[in-house]
Each structure stands twice: as structure tokens, then as C-alpha cells.
Design a protein around this motif. Structure first.
Motif, PDB file in Angstrom:
ATOM      1  N   PRO A   1      -8.681  10.002   0.477  1.00  0.00           N
ATOM      2  CA  PRO A   1      -8.554   8.463  -1.216  1.00  0.00           C
ATOM      3  C   PRO A   1      -9.205   7.421  -1.285  1.00  0.00           C
ATOM      4  CG  PRO A   1      -6.227   8.899  -0.274  1.00  0.00           C
ATOM      5  CD  PRO A   1      -7.232  10.156   0.369  1.00  0.00           C
ATOM      6  N   ALA A   2      -9.592   6.818  -2.130  1.00  0.00           N
ATOM      7  CA  ALA A   2     -10.278   5.569  -2.473  1.00  0.00           C
ATOM      8  C   ALA A   2      -9.849   4.491  -2.194  1.00  0.00           C
ATOM      9  CB  ALA A   2     -11.079   6.218  -3.726  1.00  0.00           C
ATOM     10  N   LYS A   3      -8.541   4.621  -2.226  1.00  0.00           N
ATOM     11  CA  LYS A   3      -7.992   3.578  -2.051  1.00  0.00           C
ATOM     12  C   LYS A   3      -7.166   3.321  -1.272  1.00  0.00           C
ATOM     13  CE  LYS A   3      -9.617   1.254  -6.384  1.00  0.00           C
ATOM     14  NZ  LYS A   3      -8.816   0.272  -7.688  1.00  0.00           N
TER      15      LYS A   3
ATOM     16  N   LEU B   1      -4.070   1.947  -1.981  1.00  0.00           N
ATOM     17  CA  LEU B   1      -2.995   2.173  -2.894  1.00  0.00           C
ATOM     18  C   LEU B   1      -2.870   3.921  -3.019  1.00  0.00           C
ATOM     19  CD1 LEU B   1      -0.491   0.605  -4.194  1.00  0.00           C
ATOM     20  CD2 LEU B   1      -2.614   0.350  -5.874  1.00  0.00           C
ATOM     21  N   ASP B   2      -3.689   4.575  -2.640  1.00  0.00           N
ATOM     22  CA  ASP B   2      -3.518   6.025  -2.892  1.00  0.00           C
ATOM     23  C   ASP B   2      -3.332   6.674  -2.029  1.00  0.00           C
ATOM     24  OD1 ASP B   2      -4.533   5.451  -5.874  1.00  0.00           O
ATOM     25  OD2 ASP B   2      -6.347   5.706  -5.343  1.00  0.00           O
ATOM     26  N   THR B   3      -3.023   6.281  -0.808  1.00  0.00           N
ATOM     27  CA  THR B   3      -3.109   6.722   0.065  1.00  0.00           C
ATOM     28  C   THR B   3      -1.389   7.207   0.253  1.00  0.00           C
ATOM     29  OG1 THR B   3      -2.453   4.676   1.282  1.00  0.00           O
ATOM     30  CG2 THR B   3      -4.515   6.419   1.945  1.00  0.00           C
ATOM     31  N   SER B   4      -1.029   8.171   1.080  1.00  0.00           N
ATOM     32  CA  SER B   4       0.662   8.801   1.158  1.00  0.00           C
ATOM     33  C   SER B   4       0.447   9.900   2.175  1.00  0.00           C
ATOM     34  CB  SER B   4       0.722  10.086  -0.304  1.00  0.00           C
ATOM     35  OG  SER B   4      -0.115  10.993  -0.183  1.00  0.00           O
TER      36      SER B   4
ATOM     37  N   HIS C   1      -1.236  12.728   2.088  1.00  0.00           N
ATOM     38  CA  HIS C   1      -3.108  12.565   2.036  1.00  0.00           C
ATOM     39  C   HIS C   1      -3.942  10.683   2.630  1.00  0.00           C
ATOM     40  CE1 HIS C   1      -1.949  15.001  -2.027  1.00  0.00           C
ATOM     41  NE2 HIS C   1      -3.442  15.622  -0.900  1.00  0.00           N
TER      42      HIS C   1
ATOM     43  N   TRP D   1      -5.585   8.440   5.381  1.00  0.00           N
ATOM     44  CA  TRP D   1      -6.914   8.186   5.759  1.00  0.00           C
ATOM     45  C   TRP D   1      -6.288   7.943   7.349  1.00  0.00           C
ATOM     46  CZ3 TRP D   1      -8.225   2.264   3.825  1.00  0.00           C
ATOM     47  CH2 TRP D   1      -8.350   2.205   1.322  1.00  0.00           C
TER      48      TRP D   1
END
Length: 416
Positions: free
Chosen positions: A8-10, A12-15, A18, A20
Motif C-alpha cells: 500500500p502506498a499510504k 491509511l491503506d494498510t490492512s 496488506h 507494511w
């Protein structure tokens, strides 16, 4: 070869599916910190080490338990020593492999005493405007506290001065002691926590914050806003015994009572048992003298009262009153007798008049009253005819008669 999934690029987009990797997060933090510009930071130097032309130190906040590691070239700090209050110009650096933040200092200078005193003066004006120093907020000390809370340095002379002098004055006093840091970066949180802890103890009736002398820099924590507000929030009477006669930190102004030294604080919080015993003896002597004087005065008054004639010869008053009563009684009897005699004479006169004027008296002189049978009085002979029955009343009774006729009236005076 299988392609790796795109990250994910940000943040906020992690889950959970997915995330980091740690290395990626560490790199992102490093990129963010690297974009920060240099910043001036204020704090106190602790744990200063110099080696290989470099200085490694910890810069600690003076009001909170927060610190950062700082590195600097040897020439940057110059003669600055551990414990100094400084402002440092540094660039934040994040070490990605260790996940730590560090400051690279390129300039540093000590905060001058004049600047510190100017800040304290500004804080004093602010707190005074809020009313924290007002006299109506001060709480009086109890006359004889059973338990005293003491906030002082570890194995300090101030503790000895307060405890020993207080127990010399009143041996039964009990102390609850909290030994804390009284200078340096840990002084503010530890002293504030100790005040709050003792204030929450229902046994503690007085709290003393004591420290011996020291430089102005050593006493700076006792002018710290956080500590001053902690003291202002204390509901238990608080005594400030910081420094010597010439030292006046802001804690002295907000405390309920200020003692110039720890020894002076001991004299303020408990009375002197020898002095109190002397006062008791003096009070007893004064009371005894007052009672004796009162008894003597009242005895003299009683003697004066007993010497008066009304008490020494009380029959004198009775005799005088008896003479007055006898005189009045004689006057009353004579007056009553005269009135009775006059009344009897008046009654006799009236009786004579009534007797002389009564019909019985007239009848007694020989006159009679003639009445017909119906009771009517005959006043004229023509009212009676011949043969009429009549009643004749005389002085001693009545007569029955029958009229035979009438005669001409004659002169009454000629008859008698």
C-alpha cells in the motif's frame, strides 16, 4: 518467478491482509523525519559523555519525564557541563535499523540566569492574576497536628532539621516522610506526586515541603508552574521551607505558610511543649489571682451590706412601719366613727321627717280615712248615698259604717 504483491502506498491503506513490513515502516518514518528542518530545543543536559571529539548526551524536559538523545561535535558544547539548562539547535535523525530518534546538534547555548528569572517573573504575574497567591486562599495551620507530612530530599539535612526540631518542641508528633529529588529534572514530578499523595492521606494534617539552601538554578524546580499548581490544588495546609532567608521561589507564594528555613518550619507546625506548659502555669496563676480577687471583693461587699442598718438592726424598719400603720389605723377608725355618727344623725332626721309626713302619723292625730267597699277613698260627701256601706280606717284599725245621709261642710278649725 512469482511477483511480490504491491505494498500500500499510504499508511491509511494498510490492512491485516496488506500490512507494511517493519523495514518499510521504518523507512517511511526516516523519510518523514528527514524532511524536518532544524529546530531549537530547550531542556536540561543529563548523562553527558565526551569521547573521540564527540559529545553524547540526554536532553531532558524540565517539566515532564521526557528525554531525547543528542550527539554533537565537541566544539558545539564547549564548556557546557552536565546539569546545565540549554537551548540546542539540532536536526532530527531517525535510525531506521534501530528504530530510534536522535538529534544532531550543531549549536548550543546555556539559558542565562537573567532569562530564567525573567520567565519566573512572567509566570509570577500570570499566577497572581489567577488569584493563586491571594490571602483568602490561605488555610490556617492546626494548633497541634498529630501527623505531619514531610517532602524532602533523600537523607537531607532539611529532613533532619524539621524532624529533630519539631520533636524537640513536641515529642509526640508523628511524621510521614516522602524522600524525593529536590533538584534536577525529576524534582518537579516527584515533589508534585508526593504532595498529592500526602494530601490524599486523611491522617496528615500539615504538609511541609523542605529543602536546604542552594543556588538559584538548584531552586528553579520550586518555581516551576506544574509544581506551583500542584501545591495550589493541595487542600491540606502546606508549609514551604525552601532555601534560606533571601530565597523566594514561587512555591513560597502559593503555599499557605512560608518558612524561611526548615528549622523555622519545625517551629511553625508544632508548639513548644515547654512554652505551652509555661503558658498553662501563667494562665492558672492568673485564674487563681482573678478568683481570689473576686472572692475578696465580694467578701468586702457582703461586709458592707451587713453593716447597713437594714441588716444590722432590721427591726428599725419594722418599728417605723408599725408606727405608720398604727397611725393610719387610728385615723381610719376615727374617720369611720365620725362617718357613722353623722350617718346616724342623718338617718334620725330623715326618719323624723318620714314619720311626720306618713299617713299613719296623720291617723294617729285622730284623723280617719273613709273608703267605699271597693277601696276607693271618699273625698266628698256627695260621693256617698244614704245606706252605702263604708270602711273607716283609724290609727288602731278599721270600722264598718252605713251612711245615713250628708251634712253641709263645716270649718275644720272650728271642730278642733
Amino acid at each position: 518467478m512469482t511477483d511480490l504483491p504491491e505494498l500500500p502506498a499510504k499508511a491509511l491503506d494498510t490492512s491485516p491482509e496488506h500490512p507494511w513490513p517493519v523495514r518499510h515502516l521504518s523507512a517511511k518514518i526516516g523519510e518523514y523525519v528527514h524532511r524536518m528542518s532544524g529546530v531549537w530545543v530547550e531542556g536540561q543536559i543529563v548523562q553527558l559523555n565526551r569521547r573521540a571529539g564527540m559529545s553524547f548526551l540526554t536532553l531532558r524536559d524540565t517539566e515532564a519525564d521526557v528525554s531525547l538523545s543528542v550527539t554533537a561535535a565537541g566544539r558545539v558544547l564547549g564548556e557546557i557541563t552536565e546539569g546545565a539548562h540549554v537551548v540546542v539547535h539540532a536536526t532530527p535523525t531517525f535510525w531506521a535499523k534501530r528504530g530510534t530518534l536522535q538529534l544532531q546538534a550543531d549549536s548550543a547555548r546555556v539559558v542565562g540566569l537573567g532569562d530564567l528569572l525573567a520567565r519566573i517573573e512572567q509566570l509570577r504575574r500570570v499566577l497572581a492574576a489567577e488569584g493563586l497567591f491571594d490571602a483568602d486562599r490561605k488555610v490556617p495551620l492546626p494548633f497541634l497536628p498529630a501527623v505531619v507530612g514531610l517532602v524532602c530530599g533523600r537523607e537531607s539535612k532539611a529532613e533532619h532539621d524539621v524532624v529533630v526540631n519539631a520533636r524537640d518542641r513536641w515529642p509526640q508528633v508523628e511524621f510521614v516522610i516522602r524522600e524525593v529529588a529536590v533538584q534536577g529534572p525529576r524534582a518537579v514530578p516527584e515533589v508534585g506526586a508526593a504532595i498529592a499523595e500526602l494530601d490524599a492521606d486523611p491522617r496528615v494534617e500539615v504538609i511541609v515541603v523542605a529543602r536546604g539552601g542552594g543556588s538559584v538554578e538548584d531552586l528553579l524546580p520550586f518555581s516551576n508552574e506544574t509544581m506551583v499548581r500542584a501545591a495550589a490544588a493541595c487542600r491540606t495546609p502546606l508549609v514551604s521551607a525552601i532555601g534560606h532567608e533571601t530565597d523566594t521561589p514561587l512555591l513560597d507564594l502559593v503555599a499557605d505558610h512560608r518558612a524561611s528555613t526548615p528549622t523555622d518550619a519545625a517551629k511553625r507546625i508544632v508548639p513548644d511543649v515547654a512554652e505551652e506548659r509555661s503558658r498553662v502555669r501563667q494562665a492558672r496563676a492568673r485564674s487563681s489571682a482573678a478568683v481570689e480577687q473576686l472572692l475578696r471583693r465580694e467578701t468586702e461587699r457582703l461586709a458592707a451590706l451587713r453593716s447597713r442598718p437594714c441588716l444590722s438592726l432590721p427591726e428599725v424598719l419594722i418599728d417605723a412601719r408599725q408606727e405608720t400603720i398604727d397611725r393610719l389605723l387610728g385615723d381610719a377608725r376615727r374617720s369611720l366613727g365620725q362617718r357613722v355618727v353623722a350617718g346616724e344623725a342623718e338617718v334620725s332626721r330623715l326618719l323624723a321627717q318620714v314619720t311626720a309626713l306618713s299617713p299613719a302619723a296623720t291617723l294617729d292625730r285622730g284623723y280617719a280615712v273613709v273608703q267605699r267597699t271597693d277601696g276607693s277613698v271618699v273625698r266628698d260627701p256627695h260621693e256617698v248615698g244614704a245606706g252605702d256601706r263604708l270602711r273607716i280606717r283609724v290609727a288602731r284599725g278599721e270600722l264598718a259604717a252605713v251612711a245615713e245621709g250628708t251634712h253641709e261642710a263645716r270649718d275644720v278649725d272650728a271642730v278642733y
